[in-house]
Design a protein around this motif. Structure first.
Motif, PDB file in Angstrom:
ATOM      1  N   ALA A  24     -18.393  90.013 113.247  1.00  0.00           N
ATOM      2  CA  ALA A  24     -18.312  89.496 111.879  1.00  0.00           C
ATOM      3  C   ALA A  24     -18.410  87.981 111.858  1.00  0.00           C
ATOM      4  O   ALA A  24     -19.036  87.390 110.973  1.00  0.00           O
ATOM      5  CB  ALA A  24     -17.019  89.952 111.221  1.00  0.00           C
ATOM      6  N   GLY A  25     -17.771  87.340 112.829  1.00  0.00           N
ATOM      7  CA  GLY A  25     -17.763  85.879 112.864  1.00  0.00           C
ATOM      8  C   GLY A  25     -16.976  85.297 111.700  1.00  0.00           C
ATOM      9  O   GLY A  25     -16.141  85.967 111.084  1.00  0.00           O
ATOM     10  N   GLY A  26     -17.255  84.053 111.357  1.00  0.00           N
ATOM     11  CA  GLY A  26     -16.642  83.415 110.198  1.00  0.00           C
ATOM     12  C   GLY A  26     -15.123  83.416 110.218  1.00  0.00           C
ATOM     13  O   GLY A  26     -14.483  83.263 111.256  1.00  0.00           O
ATOM     14  N   MET A 119     -15.559  77.244 118.318  1.00  0.00           N
ATOM     15  CA  MET A 119     -16.751  76.401 118.380  1.00  0.00           C
ATOM     16  C   MET A 119     -17.908  77.111 119.084  1.00  0.00           C
ATOM     17  O   MET A 119     -19.067  76.919 118.722  1.00  0.00           O
ATOM     18  CB  MET A 119     -16.426  75.074 119.073  1.00  0.00           C
ATOM     19  N   LEU A 120     -17.604  77.919 120.088  1.00  0.00           N
ATOM     20  CA  LEU A 120     -18.668  78.678 120.746  1.00  0.00           C
ATOM     21  C   LEU A 120     -19.275  79.724 119.812  1.00  0.00           C
ATOM     22  O   LEU A 120     -20.486  79.932 119.792  1.00  0.00           O
ATOM     23  CB  LEU A 120     -18.128  79.364 122.005  1.00  0.00           C
ATOM     24  N   ARG A 121     -18.435  80.387 119.021  1.00  0.00           N
ATOM     25  CA  ARG A 121     -18.927  81.462 118.148  1.00  0.00           C
ATOM     26  C   ARG A 121     -19.690  80.932 116.958  1.00  0.00           C
ATOM     27  O   ARG A 121     -20.689  81.526 116.537  1.00  0.00           O
ATOM     28  CB  ARG A 121     -17.748  82.321 117.666  1.00  0.00           C
ATOM     29  N   LEU A 130     -22.930  84.313 118.881  1.00  0.00           N
ATOM     30  CA  LEU A 130     -22.550  85.698 119.139  1.00  0.00           C
ATOM     31  C   LEU A 130     -22.880  86.081 120.583  1.00  0.00           C
ATOM     32  O   LEU A 130     -22.064  86.701 121.277  1.00  0.00           O
ATOM     33  CB  LEU A 130     -23.271  86.629 118.175  1.00  0.00           C
ATOM     34  N   ILE A 131     -24.070  85.682 121.047  1.00  0.00           N
ATOM     35  CA  ILE A 131     -24.459  85.995 122.421  1.00  0.00           C
ATOM     36  C   ILE A 131     -23.522  85.319 123.409  1.00  0.00           C
ATOM     37  O   ILE A 131     -23.116  85.917 124.421  1.00  0.00           O
ATOM     38  CB  ILE A 131     -25.917  85.561 122.679  1.00  0.00           C
ATOM     39  N   LEU A 187     -27.720  89.053 128.916  1.00  0.00           N
ATOM     40  CA  LEU A 187     -28.818  88.153 128.572  1.00  0.00           C
ATOM     41  C   LEU A 187     -30.157  88.877 128.524  1.00  0.00           C
ATOM     42  O   LEU A 187     -31.038  88.512 127.743  1.00  0.00           O
ATOM     43  CB  LEU A 187     -28.885  86.991 129.567  1.00  0.00           C
ATOM     44  N   ALA A 188     -30.309  89.922 129.334  1.00  0.00           N
ATOM     45  CA  ALA A 188     -31.552  90.705 129.287  1.00  0.00           C
ATOM     46  C   ALA A 188     -31.672  91.446 127.960  1.00  0.00           C
ATOM     47  O   ALA A 188     -32.748  91.462 127.339  1.00  0.00           O
ATOM     48  CB  ALA A 188     -31.591  91.693 130.450  1.00  0.00           C
ATOM     49  N   VAL A 189     -30.572  92.036 127.515  1.00  0.00           N
ATOM     50  CA  VAL A 189     -30.584  92.750 126.241  1.00  0.00           C
ATOM     51  C   VAL A 189     -30.816  91.769 125.090  1.00  0.00           C
ATOM     52  O   VAL A 189     -31.550  92.064 124.128  1.00  0.00           O
ATOM     53  CB  VAL A 189     -29.266  93.517 126.035  1.00  0.00           C
ATOM     54  N   ALA A 190     -30.206  90.580 125.185  1.00  0.00           N
ATOM     55  CA  ALA A 190     -30.347  89.578 124.129  1.00  0.00           C
ATOM     56  C   ALA A 190     -31.700  88.855 124.198  1.00  0.00           C
ATOM     57  O   ALA A 190     -32.078  88.157 123.252  1.00  0.00           O
ATOM     58  CB  ALA A 190     -29.219  88.555 124.233  1.00  0.00           C
ATOM     59  N   ARG A 191     -32.403  89.007 125.316  1.00  0.00           N
ATOM     60  CA  ARG A 191     -33.706  88.389 125.521  1.00  0.00           C
ATOM     61  C   ARG A 191     -33.641  86.869 125.426  1.00  0.00           C
ATOM     62  O   ARG A 191     -34.480  86.218 124.768  1.00  0.00           O
ATOM     63  CB  ARG A 191     -34.736  88.936 124.533  1.00  0.00           C
TER      64      ARG A 191
END
Length: 272
Positions: A24-26, A119-121, A130-131, A187-191
């Protein structure tokens, strides 16, 4: 068996809450991270300085709450400054009380956890934040799982028995290997990135997370307690669950600032 069931159920519930908030973030992510930081702050004080003045305890909660408000109204780059101001304010007040150096360390520990994760998110419309957080989770969780099973299956020499008598070199290496695999998959899934980048980051974060685990074990041994608290059935306290994550998150945040800047540190390794 009943304790194992409690651990599994607790872990699944916590993972569901954390992953939902992360996706969701935020404000939801900021709220969950702040809640964890406040609980960690309380557990730290109970272990490291149980006689801490109640006004110091309350000050820490208030300042962490203000950092949460800052996350809602400030640009991402302003969070680091907000943390610096809050920490300076805490130190100035704590100096007026005797024997509060451990409370200062605790506020640094919990406050940096909050700021680093938020800060990272935060990445605006980009998915790099998100990644970054999912990569962090995967590496830290894989480290814990790999170290547990490798340590039990292989055993062998202990790493630092005076601090944590059960942790072995085989477990530590197994944790790193598992982290590399998990990092490459994410990282492979996220490309984004490359297998080499994923492996290097995974090794660094895995080692740092294990150092965080030893650090919390040292704090508990100093306090003469087995768990940081009993708030999580079958697991103990929040510090027992996030000790490695705290160190790894701070390390990833600090290194990401150089490449991605304060507004979007996640872009350093995880895309624009």
């Amino acid at each position: 068996m009943s304790e194992l069931k409690a651990r599994i159920v607790s872990a699944l519930v916590l993972a569901a809450v954390v992953l939902t908030a992360t996706l969701a973030g935020g404000w939801l992510f900021a709220a969950v991270v702040t809640m964890i930081a406040v609980i960690v702050w309380a557990e730290w004080l109970d272990m490291a300085c149980p006689g801490c003045d109640d006004r110091i305890r309350l000050l820490g909660v208030v300042l962490l709450g203000l950092l949460f408000v800052g996350a809602l109204i400030l640009p991402n780059g302003g969070m680091a400054l907000a943390w610096a101001v809050a920490t300076a304010a805490f130190v100035l007040v704590a100096m007026g009380f005797s024997g509060e150096r451990w409370s200062v360390a605790g506020f640094l520990y919990s406050g940096l956890t909050l700021v680093a994760l938020i800060m990272l998110r935060e990445s605006g419309d980009a998915v790099s934040g998100l990644i970054a957080i999912l990569f962090l989770y995967a590496v830290v969780w894989a480290t814990d799982i790999g170290a547990y099973f490798a340590g039990r299956a292989i055993g062998g020499p202990k790493i630092l028995p005076v601090v944590s008598p059960k942790k072995t070199w085989s477990g530590g290496i197994g944790g790193v290997v598992s982290a590399i695999f998990a990092g490459i998959v994410v990282l492979a899934v996220a490309r984004v990135g490359s297998p080499g980048l994923a492996a290097i980051l995974a090794v660094v974060l895995s080692v740092v997370s294990q150092i965080g685990d030893f650090f919390e074990s040292w704090i508990k041994r100093r306090a003469g307690v087995k768990d940081s608290s009993r708030i999580i059935p079958g697991h103990g306290g929040f510090m027992d669950r996030v000790d490695g994550l705290v160190f790894a998150a701070i390390a990833l945040w600090a290194t990401s600032l150089a490449g991605g800047g304060f507004e979007r540190p996640s872009s350093a390794f995880f895309g624009g």
